[in-house]
Design a protein around this motif. Structure first.
Motif, PDB file in Angstrom:
ATOM      1  N   GLU A  49       0.826  -1.203   0.000  1.00 34.18           N
ATOM      2  CA  GLU A  49       0.000   0.000   0.000  1.00 34.18           C
ATOM      3  C   GLU A  49       0.866   1.262   0.000  1.00 34.18           C
ATOM      4  OE1 GLU A  49      -3.175   0.527  -0.327  1.00 34.18           O
ATOM      5  OE2 GLU A  49      -3.595  -1.606  -0.577  1.00 34.18           O
ATOM      6  N   ILE A  50       1.945   1.238   0.780  1.00 34.25           N
ATOM      7  CA  ILE A  50       2.870   2.373   0.801  1.00 34.25           C
ATOM      8  C   ILE A  50       3.511   2.554  -0.569  1.00 34.25           C
ATOM      9  CG2 ILE A  50       5.044   3.231   1.755  1.00 34.25           C
ATOM     10  CD1 ILE A  50       4.347   1.967   4.386  1.00 34.25           C
ATOM     11  N   ASP A  51       3.896   1.437  -1.181  1.00 34.31           N
ATOM     12  CA  ASP A  51       4.505   1.482  -2.507  1.00 34.31           C
ATOM     13  C   ASP A  51       3.550   2.099  -3.529  1.00 34.31           C
ATOM     14  OD1 ASP A  51       6.643   0.861  -4.350  1.00 34.31           O
ATOM     15  OD2 ASP A  51       5.368  -0.744  -5.114  1.00 34.31           O
ATOM     16  N   ARG A  52       2.295   1.699  -3.482  1.00 34.04           N
ATOM     17  CA  ARG A  52       1.299   2.236  -4.419  1.00 34.04           C
ATOM     18  C   ARG A  52       1.042   3.726  -4.149  1.00 34.04           C
ATOM     19  NH1 ARG A  52      -1.014  -3.105  -4.261  1.00 34.04           N
ATOM     20  NH2 ARG A  52      -2.117  -2.629  -2.316  1.00 34.04           N
ATOM     21  N   ALA A  53       1.045   4.123  -2.875  1.00 36.55           N
ATOM     22  CA  ALA A  53       0.819   5.531  -2.531  1.00 36.55           C
ATOM     23  C   ALA A  53       1.946   6.412  -3.042  1.00 36.55           C
ATOM     24  CB  ALA A  53       0.672   5.677  -1.018  1.00 36.55           C
ATOM     25  N   ILE A  54       3.180   5.926  -2.902  1.00 38.89           N
ATOM     26  CA  ILE A  54       4.333   6.692  -3.398  1.00 38.89           C
ATOM     27  C   ILE A  54       4.284   6.811  -4.914  1.00 38.89           C
ATOM     28  CG2 ILE A  54       6.849   6.681  -3.620  1.00 38.89           C
ATOM     29  CD1 ILE A  54       6.989   5.369  -0.874  1.00 38.89           C
ATOM     30  N   ASN A  55       3.973   5.710  -5.576  1.00 39.59           N
ATOM     31  CA  ASN A  55       3.866   5.746  -7.045  1.00 39.59           C
ATOM     32  C   ASN A  55       2.773   6.709  -7.499  1.00 39.59           C
ATOM     33  OD1 ASN A  55       5.916   3.908  -7.505  1.00 39.59           O
ATOM     34  ND2 ASN A  55       4.554   2.139  -7.461  1.00 39.59           N
ATOM     35  N   ALA A  56       1.638   6.706  -6.798  1.00 46.85           N
ATOM     36  CA  ALA A  56       0.538   7.597  -7.168  1.00 46.85           C
ATOM     37  C   ALA A  56       0.907   9.060  -6.975  1.00 46.85           C
ATOM     38  CB  ALA A  56      -0.703   7.254  -6.334  1.00 46.85           C
ATOM     39  N   ALA A  57       1.733   9.343  -5.952  1.00 46.98           N
ATOM     40  CA  ALA A  57       2.127  10.732  -5.680  1.00 46.98           C
ATOM     41  C   ALA A  57       3.120  11.257  -6.699  1.00 46.98           C
ATOM     42  CB  ALA A  57       2.703  10.833  -4.266  1.00 46.98           C
ATOM     43  N   PHE A  58       4.055  10.402  -7.102  1.00 44.30           N
ATOM     44  CA  PHE A  58       5.109  10.857  -7.999  1.00 44.30           C
ATOM     45  C   PHE A  58       4.779  10.664  -9.474  1.00 44.30           C
ATOM     46  CE2 PHE A  58       7.610  10.649  -4.119  1.00 44.30           C
ATOM     47  CZ  PHE A  58       8.470  11.723  -4.268  1.00 44.30           C
ATOM     48  N   ALA A  59       3.795   9.852  -9.787  1.00 46.42           N
ATOM     49  CA  ALA A  59       3.462   9.575 -11.187  1.00 46.42           C
ATOM     50  C   ALA A  59       3.125  10.837 -11.981  1.00 46.42           C
ATOM     51  CB  ALA A  59       2.326   8.562 -11.274  1.00 46.42           C
ATOM     52  N   PRO A  60       2.287  11.755 -11.465  1.00 46.27           N
ATOM     53  CA  PRO A  60       1.979  12.965 -12.238  1.00 46.27           C
ATOM     54  C   PRO A  60       3.210  13.833 -12.506  1.00 46.27           C
ATOM     55  CG  PRO A  60       0.383  12.657 -10.466  1.00 46.27           C
ATOM     56  CD  PRO A  60       1.493  11.694 -10.217  1.00 46.27           C
ATOM     57  N   VAL A  61       4.082  13.964 -11.499  1.00 44.94           N
ATOM     58  CA  VAL A  61       5.290  14.774 -11.667  1.00 44.94           C
ATOM     59  C   VAL A  61       6.206  14.136 -12.706  1.00 44.94           C
ATOM     60  CG1 VAL A  61       7.307  15.741 -10.502  1.00 44.94           C
ATOM     61  CG2 VAL A  61       5.123  15.559  -9.285  1.00 44.94           C
ATOM     62  N   THR A  62       6.386  12.823 -12.581  1.00 49.40           N
ATOM     63  CA  THR A  62       7.233  12.108 -13.534  1.00 49.40           C
ATOM     64  C   THR A  62       6.693  12.223 -14.952  1.00 49.40           C
ATOM     65  OG1 THR A  62       7.808  10.513 -11.806  1.00 49.40           O
ATOM     66  CG2 THR A  62       8.252   9.872 -14.079  1.00 49.40           C
ATOM     67  N   GLU A  63       5.383  12.146 -15.084  1.00 49.88           N
ATOM     68  CA  GLU A  63       4.768  12.219 -16.413  1.00 49.88           C
ATOM     69  C   GLU A  63       5.006  13.573 -17.061  1.00 49.88           C
ATOM     70  OE1 GLU A  63       0.382  11.601 -18.523  1.00 49.88           O
ATOM     71  OE2 GLU A  63       0.673  11.173 -16.392  1.00 49.88           O
ATOM     72  N   VAL A  64       4.916  14.649 -16.263  1.00 51.68           N
ATOM     73  CA  VAL A  64       5.130  15.995 -16.802  1.00 51.68           C
ATOM     74  C   VAL A  64       6.559  16.152 -17.310  1.00 51.68           C
ATOM     75  CG1 VAL A  64       5.280  18.437 -16.203  1.00 51.68           C
ATOM     76  CG2 VAL A  64       3.344  17.082 -15.399  1.00 51.68           C
ATOM     77  N   PHE A  65       7.532  15.771 -16.477  1.00 50.79           N
ATOM     78  CA  PHE A  65       8.932  15.904 -16.877  1.00 50.79           C
ATOM     79  C   PHE A  65       9.278  14.966 -18.032  1.00 50.79           C
ATOM     80  CE2 PHE A  65       9.319  17.912 -12.695  1.00 50.79           C
ATOM     81  CZ  PHE A  65      10.143  18.988 -13.008  1.00 50.79           C
ATOM     82  N   SER A  66       8.715  13.772 -18.028  1.00 50.69           N
ATOM     83  CA  SER A  66       8.979  12.828 -19.118  1.00 50.69           C
ATOM     84  C   SER A  66       8.437  13.355 -20.444  1.00 50.69           C
ATOM     85  CB  SER A  66       8.348  11.465 -18.802  1.00 50.69           C
ATOM     86  OG  SER A  66       8.937  10.894 -17.667  1.00 50.69           O
ATOM     87  N   THR A  67       7.276  14.013 -20.385  1.00 49.38           N
ATOM     88  CA  THR A  67       6.688  14.576 -21.596  1.00 49.38           C
ATOM     89  C   THR A  67       7.595  15.641 -22.204  1.00 49.38           C
ATOM     90  OG1 THR A  67       4.463  14.175 -20.724  1.00 49.38           O
ATOM     91  CG2 THR A  67       4.666  15.726 -22.549  1.00 49.38           C
ATOM     92  N   ILE A  68       8.257  16.423 -21.337  1.00 49.70           N
ATOM     93  CA  ILE A  68       9.144  17.487 -21.823  1.00 49.70           C
ATOM     94  C   ILE A  68      10.483  16.915 -22.279  1.00 49.70           C
ATOM     95  CG2 ILE A  68      10.378  19.586 -21.179  1.00 49.70           C
ATOM     96  CD1 ILE A  68       8.131  20.123 -19.139  1.00 49.70           C
ATOM     97  N   VAL A  69      11.123  16.146 -21.410  1.00 45.79           N
ATOM     98  CA  VAL A  69      12.468  15.648 -21.683  1.00 45.79           C
ATOM     99  C   VAL A  69      12.480  14.658 -22.850  1.00 45.79           C
ATOM    100  CG1 VAL A  69      14.414  14.350 -20.737  1.00 45.79           C
ATOM    101  CG2 VAL A  69      13.203  16.021 -19.318  1.00 45.79           C
ATOM    102  N   PHE A  70      11.464  13.798 -22.901  1.00 42.94           N
ATOM    103  CA  PHE A  70      11.434  12.764 -23.937  1.00 42.94           C
ATOM    104  C   PHE A  70      10.428  13.085 -25.044  1.00 42.94           C
ATOM    105  CE2 PHE A  70      12.811  10.602 -20.029  1.00 42.94           C
ATOM    106  CZ  PHE A  70      14.026  10.099 -20.464  1.00 42.94           C
ATOM    107  N   TYR A  71      10.170  14.384 -25.236  1.00 46.15           N
ATOM    108  CA  TYR A  71       9.264  14.789 -26.311  1.00 46.15           C
ATOM    109  C   TYR A  71       9.824  14.309 -27.655  1.00 46.15           C
ATOM    110  CZ  TYR A  71       6.484  17.715 -29.414  1.00 46.15           C
ATOM    111  OH  TYR A  71       5.645  18.163 -30.409  1.00 46.15           O
ATOM    112  N   PRO A  72       9.044  13.565 -28.417  1.00 45.07           N
ATOM    113  CA  PRO A  72       9.578  12.987 -29.663  1.00 45.07           C
ATOM    114  C   PRO A  72       9.761  14.019 -30.767  1.00 45.07           C
ATOM    115  CG  PRO A  72       7.250  12.477 -29.424  1.00 45.07           C
ATOM    116  CD  PRO A  72       7.649  13.164 -28.162  1.00 45.07           C
ATOM    117  N   ILE A  73      10.927  13.997 -31.383  1.00 49.94           N
ATOM    118  CA  ILE A  73      11.226  14.838 -32.547  1.00 49.94           C
ATOM    119  C   ILE A  73      11.340  13.913 -33.755  1.00 49.94           C
ATOM    120  CG2 ILE A  73      12.897  16.401 -33.607  1.00 49.94           C
ATOM    121  CD1 ILE A  73      13.641  17.338 -30.833  1.00 49.94           C
TER     122      ILE A  73
END
Length: 225
Positions: free
Chosen positions: A13-37
């Motif tokens: 449950e702790i593992d899932r809570a941590i993933n849920a908290a950081f997933a939105p932040v990771t997704e935002v940065f991943s969208t920028i850093v790994f934006y496909p060209i």
């Protein structure tokens, strides 16, 4: 339910809570850093284009310094230009080995292994090309670090990006320079904790888990992970 099962469920449950908290932040940065060209039929992330472009620019600007400077770099490392009166806390060879110790594990072992697993043997060729270009980027970075370093009265030295970034962004004002340098400091802190230590610890655990039975072994439970 046994105490072991309850403990594993609690940790999961702790593992899932941590993933849920950081997933939105990771997704935002991943969208920028790994934006496909995409160029024609070739597609690659933005961060790859950025790093390769920097390497190409520095290589051309400095006249292919990574090849022209091989002999000089070898002479510097073996102490040909060193003197006991030189400012600094460590000799050239110790500085080199310290820098390598921070990059070999994450980049040359875990990174290369992950790249070959994802891209196949052909990834090796492109890593060699990127490494050759990266030598020019490293030359520019180290040169700036030495040029703008500060030698204190007690003999200690402080330098690196935290010195030359203030100079680089100084044209926009001291407040802007401090803000961007502070952002870089936070990013480096996060990389050191997550990109370095956590990544390598995760890779080590993954290998141990794999040789002890994988997901069905005694290290395959949520409590072990």
């Amino acid at each position: 339910m046994s105490p072991v099962t309850e403990q594993v469920g609690w940790l999961a449950e702790i593992d899932r809570a941590i993933n849920a908290a950081f997933a939105p932040v990771t997704e935002v940065f991943s969208t920028i850093v790994f934006y496909p060209i995409t160029i024609g039929e070739i597609s690659f992330p933005f961060v790859v284009a950025w790093l390769i472009a920097a390497g190409v620019i520095f290589t051309i600007y400095f006249g292919f310094i990574q090849f022209r400077g091989l002999k000089v770099s070898w002479d510097v490392v073996r102490g040909k230009f060193s003197s006991k009166d030189d400012p600094g806390e460590v000799p050239h060879f110790q500085a080199l080995t310290s820098a390598l110790s921070g990059t070999v594990g994450l980049g040359n072992i875990a990174g290369v292994g992950a790249a070959m697993a994802l891209g196949g043997p052909g990834a090796t060729f492109w890593m060699i090309c990127a490494g050759l270009l990266g030598m020019a980027t490293k030359f520019a970075e180290c040169t700036l670090g030495v040029k703008y370093r500060e030698v204190h009265e007690d003999g200690t030295v402080s330098g690196g990006p935290f010195r030359y970034l203030l100079v680089a962004y100084g044209r926009f004002g001291s407040v802007v320079a401090k803000i961007f340098t502070g952002i870089f400091a936070v990013a480096i802190l996060l990389f050191g904790a997550a990109g370095g230590n956590m990544f390598q610890a995760n890779q080590t655990f993954a290998q141990v888990q794999n040789v002890t039975g994988g997901a069905d072994g005694f290290l395959g439970s949520a409590g072990a992970a």
